[in-house]
Design a protein around this motif. Structure first.
Motif, PDB file in Angstrom:
ATOM      1  N   LEU A  12       1.001  -1.171  -0.070  1.00 12.74           N
ATOM      2  CA  LEU A  12       0.070   0.017   0.125  1.00 12.74           C
ATOM      3  C   LEU A  12       0.930   1.130  -0.009  1.00 12.74           C
ATOM      4  CD1 LEU A  12      -2.912  -0.843   2.449  1.00 12.74           C
ATOM      5  CD2 LEU A  12      -3.183  -0.956  -0.088  1.00 12.74           C
ATOM      6  N   CYS A  13       2.083   1.348   0.868  1.00 12.73           N
ATOM      7  CA  CYS A  13       2.841   2.370   0.682  1.00 12.73           C
ATOM      8  C   CYS A  13       3.512   2.530  -0.636  1.00 12.73           C
ATOM      9  CB  CYS A  13       3.986   2.077   2.017  1.00 12.73           C
ATOM     10  SG  CYS A  13       3.424   2.157   3.442  1.00 12.73           S
ATOM     11  N   ALA A  14       4.081   1.546  -1.316  1.00 13.40           N
ATOM     12  CA  ALA A  14       4.637   1.746  -2.672  1.00 13.40           C
ATOM     13  C   ALA A  14       3.221   2.361  -3.540  1.00 13.40           C
ATOM     14  CB  ALA A  14       4.944   0.367  -3.292  1.00 13.40           C
ATOM     15  N   GLY A  15       1.985   1.718  -3.386  1.00 18.48           N
ATOM     16  CA  GLY A  15       1.086   2.219  -4.299  1.00 18.48           C
ATOM     17  C   GLY A  15       0.840   3.321  -4.231  1.00 18.48           C
ATOM     18  N   ALA A  16       0.730   3.975  -2.820  1.00 17.18           N
ATOM     19  CA  ALA A  16       0.237   5.314  -2.545  1.00 17.18           C
ATOM     20  C   ALA A  16       1.446   6.235  -3.181  1.00 17.18           C
ATOM     21  CB  ALA A  16       0.141   5.531  -0.969  1.00 17.18           C
ATOM     22  N   GLY A  17       2.783   5.907  -2.891  1.00 15.61           N
ATOM     23  CA  GLY A  17       3.696   6.692  -3.375  1.00 15.61           C
ATOM     24  C   GLY A  17       3.709   6.710  -4.825  1.00 15.61           C
ATOM     25  N   ILE A  18       3.486   5.680  -5.616  1.00 15.33           N
ATOM     26  CA  ILE A  18       3.433   6.024  -7.119  1.00 15.33           C
ATOM     27  C   ILE A  18       2.152   6.669  -7.401  1.00 15.33           C
ATOM     28  CG2 ILE A  18       3.379   4.677  -9.341  1.00 15.33           C
ATOM     29  CD1 ILE A  18       5.240   2.671  -8.015  1.00 15.33           C
ATOM     30  N   GLY A  19       1.126   6.166  -6.945  1.00 15.17           N
ATOM     31  CA  GLY A  19      -0.259   6.801  -7.195  1.00 15.17           C
ATOM     32  C   GLY A  19      -0.041   8.330  -6.908  1.00 15.17           C
ATOM     33  N   GLY A  20       0.446   8.890  -5.819  1.00 13.11           N
ATOM     34  CA  GLY A  20       0.376  10.090  -5.432  1.00 13.11           C
ATOM     35  C   GLY A  20       1.354  10.886  -6.306  1.00 13.11           C
ATOM     36  N   TYR A  21       2.332  10.486  -6.752  1.00 12.67           N
ATOM     37  CA  TYR A  21       3.235  11.322  -7.787  1.00 12.67           C
ATOM     38  C   TYR A  21       2.329  11.312  -9.073  1.00 12.67           C
ATOM     39  CZ  TYR A  21       7.240  12.786 -10.298  1.00 12.67           C
ATOM     40  OH  TYR A  21       8.335  13.477 -11.187  1.00 12.67           O
ATOM     41  N   VAL A  22       1.944  10.149  -9.761  1.00  8.56           N
ATOM     42  CA  VAL A  22       1.114  10.537 -10.713  1.00  8.56           C
ATOM     43  C   VAL A  22       0.001  11.392 -10.821  1.00  8.56           C
ATOM     44  CG1 VAL A  22      -0.250   9.304 -12.560  1.00  8.56           C
ATOM     45  CG2 VAL A  22       1.791   7.998 -11.620  1.00  8.56           C
ATOM     46  N   SER A  23      -0.616  11.310  -9.746  1.00 10.69           N
ATOM     47  CA  SER A  23      -1.839  12.470  -9.737  1.00 10.69           C
ATOM     48  C   SER A  23      -1.415  13.842  -9.465  1.00 10.69           C
ATOM     49  CB  SER A  23      -2.591  12.097  -8.200  1.00 10.69           C
ATOM     50  OG  SER A  23      -2.465  11.047  -7.813  1.00 10.69           O
ATOM     51  N   THR A  24      -0.156  13.988  -9.092  1.00 14.42           N
ATOM     52  CA  THR A  24       0.367  15.335  -8.980  1.00 14.42           C
ATOM     53  C   THR A  24       0.665  15.825 -10.478  1.00 14.42           C
ATOM     54  OG1 THR A  24       2.559  14.773  -8.419  1.00 14.42           O
ATOM     55  CG2 THR A  24       1.021  15.467  -6.749  1.00 14.42           C
ATOM     56  N   LEU A  25       1.579  14.795 -11.110  1.00 14.39           N
ATOM     57  CA  LEU A  25       1.790  15.131 -12.418  1.00 14.39           C
ATOM     58  C   LEU A  25       0.669  15.410 -13.510  1.00 14.39           C
ATOM     59  CD1 LEU A  25       4.525  12.512 -13.448  1.00 14.39           C
ATOM     60  CD2 LEU A  25       4.658  14.913 -12.744  1.00 14.39           C
ATOM     61  N   VAL A  26      -0.368  14.677 -13.348  1.00 15.67           N
ATOM     62  CA  VAL A  26      -1.718  14.950 -13.986  1.00 15.67           C
ATOM     63  C   VAL A  26      -2.518  16.273 -13.627  1.00 15.67           C
ATOM     64  CG1 VAL A  26      -3.978  13.960 -14.459  1.00 15.67           C
ATOM     65  CG2 VAL A  26      -2.160  12.427 -14.205  1.00 15.67           C
ATOM     66  N   VAL A  27      -2.449  16.323 -12.424  1.00 17.45           N
ATOM     67  CA  VAL A  27      -3.068  17.768 -12.007  1.00 17.45           C
ATOM     68  C   VAL A  27      -2.192  19.020 -12.563  1.00 17.45           C
ATOM     69  CG1 VAL A  27      -3.752  19.155  -9.969  1.00 17.45           C
ATOM     70  CG2 VAL A  27      -4.252  16.777 -10.028  1.00 17.45           C
ATOM     71  N   ARG A  28      -1.080  18.761 -12.311  1.00 15.75           N
ATOM     72  CA  ARG A  28       0.026  20.124 -12.765  1.00 15.75           C
ATOM     73  C   ARG A  28      -0.384  20.300 -14.174  1.00 15.75           C
ATOM     74  NH1 ARG A  28       5.742  18.691 -10.374  1.00 15.75           N
ATOM     75  NH2 ARG A  28       6.493  20.540 -11.598  1.00 15.75           N
ATOM     76  N   GLU A  29       0.154  18.957 -14.981  1.00 17.72           N
ATOM     77  CA  GLU A  29      -0.101  19.241 -16.541  1.00 17.72           C
ATOM     78  C   GLU A  29      -1.428  19.760 -17.075  1.00 17.72           C
ATOM     79  OE1 GLU A  29       0.275  15.516 -18.640  1.00 17.72           O
ATOM     80  OE2 GLU A  29       0.783  16.580 -20.415  1.00 17.72           O
ATOM     81  N   ARG A  30      -2.549  19.358 -16.291  1.00 11.81           N
ATOM     82  CA  ARG A  30      -4.127  20.064 -16.605  1.00 11.81           C
ATOM     83  C   ARG A  30      -3.984  21.377 -16.257  1.00 11.81           C
ATOM     84  NH1 ARG A  30      -8.373  15.482 -14.526  1.00 11.81           N
ATOM     85  NH2 ARG A  30      -7.796  14.089 -16.077  1.00 11.81           N
ATOM     86  N   ARG A  31      -3.616  21.959 -15.191  1.00 18.50           N
ATOM     87  CA  ARG A  31      -3.453  23.298 -14.711  1.00 18.50           C
ATOM     88  C   ARG A  31      -2.852  24.041 -15.514  1.00 18.50           C
ATOM     89  NH1 ARG A  31      -2.732  23.189  -8.312  1.00 18.50           N
ATOM     90  NH2 ARG A  31      -4.649  22.257  -7.943  1.00 18.50           N
ATOM     91  N   LEU A  32      -1.482  23.759 -15.975  1.00 19.77           N
ATOM     92  CA  LEU A  32      -0.706  24.279 -16.978  1.00 19.77           C
ATOM     93  C   LEU A  32      -1.218  24.395 -18.481  1.00 19.77           C
ATOM     94  CD1 LEU A  32       2.690  23.096 -15.635  1.00 19.77           C
ATOM     95  CD2 LEU A  32       2.138  25.434 -15.895  1.00 19.77           C
ATOM     96  N   THR A  33      -1.843  23.346 -18.731  1.00 19.23           N
ATOM     97  CA  THR A  33      -2.460  23.453 -20.122  1.00 19.23           C
ATOM     98  C   THR A  33      -3.589  24.558 -20.276  1.00 19.23           C
ATOM     99  OG1 THR A  33      -2.084  21.250 -20.269  1.00 19.23           O
ATOM    100  CG2 THR A  33      -3.295  22.000 -22.002  1.00 19.23           C
ATOM    101  N   LYS A  34      -4.456  24.473 -19.152  1.00 18.34           N
ATOM    102  CA  LYS A  34      -5.591  25.324 -19.088  1.00 18.34           C
ATOM    103  C   LYS A  34      -4.925  26.806 -19.127  1.00 18.34           C
ATOM    104  CE  LYS A  34      -9.683  25.853 -16.517  1.00 18.34           C
ATOM    105  NZ  LYS A  34     -10.425  25.384 -15.127  1.00 18.34           N
ATOM    106  N   HIS A  35      -3.930  27.162 -18.061  1.00 15.75           N
ATOM    107  CA  HIS A  35      -3.327  28.294 -18.007  1.00 15.75           C
ATOM    108  C   HIS A  35      -2.691  28.935 -19.337  1.00 15.75           C
ATOM    109  CE1 HIS A  35      -1.748  31.685 -15.786  1.00 15.75           C
ATOM    110  NE2 HIS A  35      -0.483  31.382 -15.709  1.00 15.75           N
TER     111      HIS A  35
END
Lengths: 43, 251
Positions: A12-35
């Motif tokens: 679960l720790c490994a999943g949370a680490g990878i999942g958390g990082y992927v989510s931040t990348l996705v959110v950052r990319e969406r925000r930047l594209t919109k901006h």
């Protein structure tokens, strides 16, 4: 805790680490594209 | 109809992502349903399955820091922004996967060794590696001048990589508690893995490698978007001065 419990914790720790990082990348990319779209329309 | 390079790049990235996540799902099936459980010794039994994602995480960390090392040398030689973006992205991913190594290892060690942590060569050199690249990321956040932070970070990225062979060979050079697999000095030493276990292990290894490639490509793309946003924002603030200078152009 049993061996199974420790194994699930590690998994679960490994999943949370990878999942958390992927989510931040996705959110950052969406925000930047919109901006970027807003900036391009304004210029 | 001809497709633009951007569309093609975006499609390739999606394909890479699908392959990485698909193979990761397959490796989970292999890890939990195909690989047989190890004998019930301390560190064995279900606990031994941690190995299937602990070792690939360490491999990705090595790979990521090797990318930082090569890209940093290339950046210092050429000053091309793309090398800096690659090094920065790879360092971020390397720190993430080293964190996973440093979390999953002690979770295995607590029931196996009876302690979370031992100051032995492998564990200590891994902690030093993690702290070095954490410092690398911190250094990058200190200044807004990309050229200056890029050059400083490149030097740290190159020096930091010297710890990677130390981490890897520590189990051979020093007496450590950390388990080691077959070595050139002792090639007959069995890894204890049979066919199904090797299948699970190598599937996870390839899946983690693809995941690394996808994460890195996505991170570099975000870096390019950030540069473009910075450039347009400065141009919008100073419309009379023409194109913004000092903002790196990603190639």
């Amino acid at each position: 805790m049993s061996s199974l419990g420790w194994m699930i914790t590690a998994f679960l720790c490994a999943g949370a680490g990878i999942g958390g990082y992927v989510s931040t990348l996705v959110v950052r990319e969406r925000r930047l594209t919109k901006h970027l779209d807003t900036l391009r329309k304004g210029s | 109809m001809a497709t633009s390079p951007t569309t093609r790049r975006s499609r390739n990235l999606k394909l890479l992502g699908s392959a990485a996540w698909g193979l990761l799902a397959l490796s989970l099936i292999f890890i939990f349903f195909v690989a047989r459980e190890a004998d019930d010794y301390p560190g064995g039994g279900p606990l031994q399955r941690i190995f299937y994602f602990h070792v690939p995480s360490a491999w990705v960390a090595y790979l990521a820091f090797a990318v930082v090392f090569i890209s940093s040398i290339a950046y210092l030689r050429t000053s091309e922004r793309r090398w800096d973006l690659l090094a920065h992205g790879a360092a971020e991913i390397g720190v993430l996967f080293t964190s996973l190594v440093l979390i999953t290892g002690p979770i295995w060690a607590r029931p196996a060794w009876g302690t979370w942590w031992q100051w032995d060569a492998r564990l200590t050199s891994t902690l030093i590696l993690w702290l070095t690249y954490l410092g690398y990321l911190f250094l990058r956040s200190l200044t807004r001048d990309p050229a200056r932070s890029g050059r400083l970070a490149a030097v740290v990225g190159i020096i930091g990589f010297l710890d990677v062979p130390i981490v890897h060979f520590s189990v051979r050079w020093w007496r450590t508690l950390h388990p080691s697999g077959p070595t050139p000095a002792d090639p007959t030493r069995s890894s204890g893995l049979g066919g199904p276990e090797l299948l699970a292990f190598f599937t996870a290894l390839v899946a983690f490698t693809l995941l690394f490639a996808w994460l890195l490509a996505t991170r570099v793309r975000i870096g390019r978007l950030e540069d473009e946003v910075d450039r347009l924002e400065i141009e919008a603030e100073r419309p009379d001065r023409g194109p913004a200078s000092g903002i790196p152009v990603s190639t």
